[in-house]
Motif scaffolding. Structure first.
Motif, mmCIF file in Angstrom:
data_model
loop_
_atom_site.group_PDB
_atom_site.id
_atom_site.type_symbol
_atom_site.label_atom_id
_atom_site.label_comp_id
_atom_site.label_asym_id
_atom_site.label_seq_id
_atom_site.Cartn_x
_atom_site.Cartn_y
_atom_site.Cartn_z
ATOM 1 N N GLN A 31 0.825 -1.198 0.000
ATOM 2 C CA GLN A 31 0.000 0.000 0.000
ATOM 3 C C GLN A 31 0.866 1.257 0.000
ATOM 4 O O GLN A 31 0.573 2.230 -0.696
ATOM 5 C CB GLN A 31 -0.938 0.010 1.215
ATOM 6 N N ALA A 32 1.979 1.247 0.755
ATOM 7 C CA ALA A 32 2.892 2.397 0.786
ATOM 8 C C ALA A 32 3.509 2.636 -0.593
ATOM 9 O O ALA A 32 3.648 3.789 -1.027
ATOM 10 C CB ALA A 32 3.976 2.178 1.837
ATOM 11 N N ILE A 33 3.871 1.571 -1.292
ATOM 12 C CA ILE A 33 4.424 1.701 -2.646
ATOM 13 C C ILE A 33 3.370 2.288 -3.577
ATOM 14 O O ILE A 33 3.658 3.187 -4.366
ATOM 15 C CB ILE A 33 4.945 0.344 -3.168
ATOM 16 N N PHE A 34 2.130 1.794 -3.483
ATOM 17 C CA PHE A 34 1.045 2.341 -4.296
ATOM 18 C C PHE A 34 0.915 3.843 -4.067
ATOM 19 O O PHE A 34 0.743 4.621 -5.008
ATOM 20 C CB PHE A 34 -0.284 1.661 -3.958
ATOM 21 N N GLU A 35 0.966 4.263 -2.808
ATOM 22 C CA GLU A 35 0.816 5.687 -2.480
ATOM 23 C C GLU A 35 1.974 6.509 -3.049
ATOM 24 O O GLU A 35 1.775 7.615 -3.543
ATOM 25 C CB GLU A 35 0.692 5.885 -0.972
ATOM 26 N N GLN A 36 3.190 5.967 -2.983
ATOM 27 C CA GLN A 36 4.354 6.660 -3.551
ATOM 28 C C GLN A 36 4.202 6.826 -5.068
ATOM 29 O O GLN A 36 4.518 7.882 -5.616
ATOM 30 C CB GLN A 36 5.639 5.894 -3.249
ATOM 31 N N VAL A 37 3.720 5.785 -5.721
ATOM 32 C CA VAL A 37 3.527 5.836 -7.176
ATOM 33 C C VAL A 37 2.470 6.880 -7.524
ATOM 34 O O VAL A 37 2.657 7.685 -8.438
ATOM 35 C CB VAL A 37 3.146 4.448 -7.734
ATOM 36 N N LYS A 38 1.366 6.898 -6.787
ATOM 37 C CA LYS A 38 0.305 7.878 -7.054
ATOM 38 C C LYS A 38 0.807 9.306 -6.826
ATOM 39 O O LYS A 38 0.512 10.205 -7.611
ATOM 40 C CB LYS A 38 -0.918 7.592 -6.186
ATOM 41 N N GLU A 39 1.566 9.507 -5.760
ATOM 42 C CA GLU A 39 2.124 10.830 -5.457
ATOM 43 C C GLU A 39 3.082 11.285 -6.560
ATOM 44 O O GLU A 39 3.030 12.430 -7.011
ATOM 45 C CB GLU A 39 2.851 10.788 -4.112
ATOM 46 N N ASN A 40 3.949 10.391 -7.005
ATOM 47 C CA ASN A 40 4.899 10.712 -8.070
ATOM 48 C C ASN A 40 4.153 11.042 -9.364
ATOM 49 O O ASN A 40 4.479 12.014 -10.047
ATOM 50 C CB ASN A 40 5.872 9.554 -8.283
#
Length: 91
Positions: A31-40
């Protein structure tokens, strides 16, 4: 892997759950990786003009990472190459 056990009630796949099982990472990590990808992605989409500089070198050029000096968004070496090709004026 049986994807049916990762189905939501509406029939879609719970990507966090499926990737967690597939990779062995915890669901919180996925989930943290997903959030980083969305933010980027949001940074890159909001930027009006990208100017990339080398951010991190990998084992091969396509795995290098480039950061936009304006928005801070990061892309890989393959995306950088296509971006730069698209900026050039035709001959």
């Amino acid at each position: 892997m049986d994807l049916d056990k990762h189905r939501n009630k509406n029939g879609t796949i719970n990507g966090v759950s499926a990737l967690s099982e597939f990779t062995g990472l915890g669901q919180g990590e996925v989930q943290a990786i997903f959030e980083q990808v969305k933010e980027n992605n949001a940074k890159l989409e909001a930027c009006q003009y990208h100017e990339f500089e080398l951010h991190e070198q990998g084992p091969v050029v396509s795995r290098w990472k480039y950061r936009c000096v304006h928005c801070g968004g990061i892309i890989n070496g393959s995306d950088y190459r296509w971006h730069e090709l698209g900026r050039r004026t035709p001959l």
